[in-house]
Design an enzyme around this catalytic site. Structure first.
Site, PDB file in Angstrom:
ATOM      1  N   ALA A  39      49.472  35.916  45.691  1.00 20.47           N
ATOM      2  CA  ALA A  39      50.065  37.171  45.238  1.00 20.47           C
ATOM      3  C   ALA A  39      49.659  37.516  43.819  1.00 20.47           C
ATOM      4  CB  ALA A  39      51.589  37.092  45.346  1.00 20.47           C
ATOM      5  N   GLY A  40      48.361  37.343  43.516  1.00 23.31           N
ATOM      6  CA  GLY A  40      47.842  37.783  42.236  1.00 23.31           C
ATOM      7  C   GLY A  40      47.650  39.288  42.235  1.00 23.31           C
ATOM      8  N   ALA A  41      46.632  39.747  41.510  1.00 25.66           N
ATOM      9  CA  ALA A  41      46.432  41.189  41.367  1.00 25.66           C
ATOM     10  C   ALA A  41      46.197  41.871  42.710  1.00 25.66           C
ATOM     11  CB  ALA A  41      45.271  41.451  40.415  1.00 25.66           C
TER      12      ALA A  41
ATOM     13  N   GLY B  57      46.463  40.602  45.843  1.00 22.63           N
ATOM     14  CA  GLY B  57      47.546  40.320  46.772  1.00 22.63           C
ATOM     15  C   GLY B  57      48.778  41.148  46.459  1.00 22.63           C
TER      16      GLY B  57
ATOM     17  N   ALA C 240      42.533  45.805  41.230  1.00 20.79           N
ATOM     18  CA  ALA C 240      43.893  45.651  40.723  1.00 20.79           C
ATOM     19  C   ALA C 240      43.851  44.733  39.519  1.00 20.79           C
ATOM     20  CB  ALA C 240      44.812  45.081  41.809  1.00 20.79           C
TER      21      ALA C 240
ATOM     22  N   LYS D  62      28.698  42.760  50.110  1.00 19.55           N
ATOM     23  CA  LYS D  62      29.542  42.600  48.923  1.00 19.55           C
ATOM     24  C   LYS D  62      29.280  41.257  48.254  1.00 19.55           C
ATOM     25  CE  LYS D  62      34.222  43.021  47.167  1.00 19.55           C
ATOM     26  NZ  LYS D  62      35.668  43.218  47.472  1.00 19.55           N
TER      27      LYS D  62
ATOM     28  N   ASN E 284      28.224  40.360  44.271  1.00 19.71           N
ATOM     29  CA  ASN E 284      28.900  39.361  43.447  1.00 19.71           C
ATOM     30  C   ASN E 284      27.996  38.192  43.083  1.00 19.71           C
ATOM     31  OD1 ASN E 284      31.460  40.610  43.254  1.00 19.71           O
ATOM     32  ND2 ASN E 284      31.966  39.958  45.325  1.00 19.71           N
TER      33      ASN E 284
ATOM     34  N   GLU F 184      34.349  30.844  41.585  1.00 16.60           N
ATOM     35  CA  GLU F 184      34.096  30.879  43.028  1.00 16.60           C
ATOM     36  C   GLU F 184      32.606  30.753  43.344  1.00 16.60           C
ATOM     37  OE1 GLU F 184      37.702  33.540  44.782  1.00 16.60           O
ATOM     38  OE2 GLU F 184      36.218  34.648  43.622  1.00 16.60           O
TER      39      GLU F 184
END
Length: 312
Positions: free
Chosen positions: A9-11, A13, A132, A188, A192, A273
């Site tokens: 539930a970060g940005a 999420g 976000a 995508k 990245n 990542e």
């Protein structure tokens, strides 16, 4: 789908979860960040948009506290934490035989990770262009517009696909069902895999990197290797389209003024990542017999930097 969990539930999420909650669905945010979870349960989540700031009441739990089953679980952790998350939720009995497990995390290989826990018929991949931000525990910054595309990972159409798509559109997330989500995921991931490591290694914003006259010569071998690996795995990518996608992000009004997320993670003392981007390309290259020296080198360089910036 009556019960929905956002695992991570970060940005992003937070954005997905709060917009679904505001559309009238029953949402629970799951996260390990103690201050974040406690503040949400105490004060609700604060949402700042371009025009307004307001609070929204929404449930939040630690994953180990889960004591219910969910119809839909959207996993939005950092890539390296996703396997731990789905395993904990499975151990807690949160996953039913028909629970849809969906992720729109960056990177490659998430379907393979989840398939070690649940059948592919329960796994859904999505690609999002939403952004976000977080201003602190329990504080979201939601600006701009975006889209989502999704598909069941095995390509089979079922009622859950349409239901998830409807939930996203009820939440004003501009969603559509894809007929080739893997192509979009790889596209995508290419963006990245180019901008994240290069800007992180060079300590530059995207627009600053673009000012170098020979920047295309730097991005070309990365993209060429990705296209070759994708082709060997039966995924069709177009080199010229990918170059345009990368260079199309350079203007200041798009992404030019920003440091990529990998740069932000590293300079905040967090692991990156990289293993799910260039590292995954190098791994796949070995598996299919395609040489990927540039992507392998970038992976090693980021890991070297992690040794400097991330505390053991």
């Amino acid at each position: 789908m009556k019960t929905i969990a956002i695992a991570g539930a970060g940005a992003m999420g937070g954005r997905i979860g709060t917009q679904i909650q505001e559309a009238g669905y029953d949402v629970t945010l799951l996260d390990y960040w103690k201050e974040h979870v406690e503040k949400i349960n105490r004060d609700g989540i604060e949402i700042q948009t371009e025009t307004d700031t307001y609070h929204l009441d929404i449930k939040a739990k630690f994953p180990e506290e889960v004591n219910e089953q969910y119809d839909l679980i959207i996993i939005l952790t950092k890539a390296m934490k996703s396997k731990e998350m789905i395993e904990v939720l499975n151990q807690r009995g949160a996953i039913k035989s028909d629970t849809a497990i969906l992720t729109m995390m960056n990177g490659l290989g998430h379907d393979e990770t989840f398939a070690t826990v649940v059948p592919k018929s329960q796994i859904f991949l999505a690609v999002t262009m939403w952004t976000a931000g977080m201003r602190g525990p329990g504080q979201l910054l939601l600006e701009g517009d975006g889209t989502i595309e999704l598909q069941r990972v095995d390509g089979v159409a079922d009622e859950r696909t349409e239901t998830i798509n409807q939930i996203f559109n009820d939440a004003k997330l501009n969603s559509h069902v894809s007929d080739n989500v893997f192509q979009s995921v790889w596209s995508k991931a290419t963006l990245n895999s180019v901008l994240n490591p290069l800007c992180t290694i060079l300590d530059k914003r995207i627009g600053e990197f673009a000012q170098y006259e020979q920047s295309r010569e730097m991005i070309t071998p990365i993209i060429e290797e990705i296209v070759a690996v994708a082709d060997a795995k039966g995924i069709e990518l177009n080199f010229d389209d990918l170059v345009k996608k990368v260079e199309g992000s350079y203007p200041d009004e798009l992404q030019g003024l920003h440091y990529p997320s990998m740069h932000q993670d590293l300079h905040s003392g967090r692991y990156t990542e990289i293993d799910y981007l260039n590292g995954k390309i190098a791994q796949y290259g070995k598996e299919v017999g395609v040489a990927t020296p540039t992507n392998a080198l970038l992976t090693h360089m980021i890991h070297q930097l992690e040794m400097k910036y991330v505390e053991a």
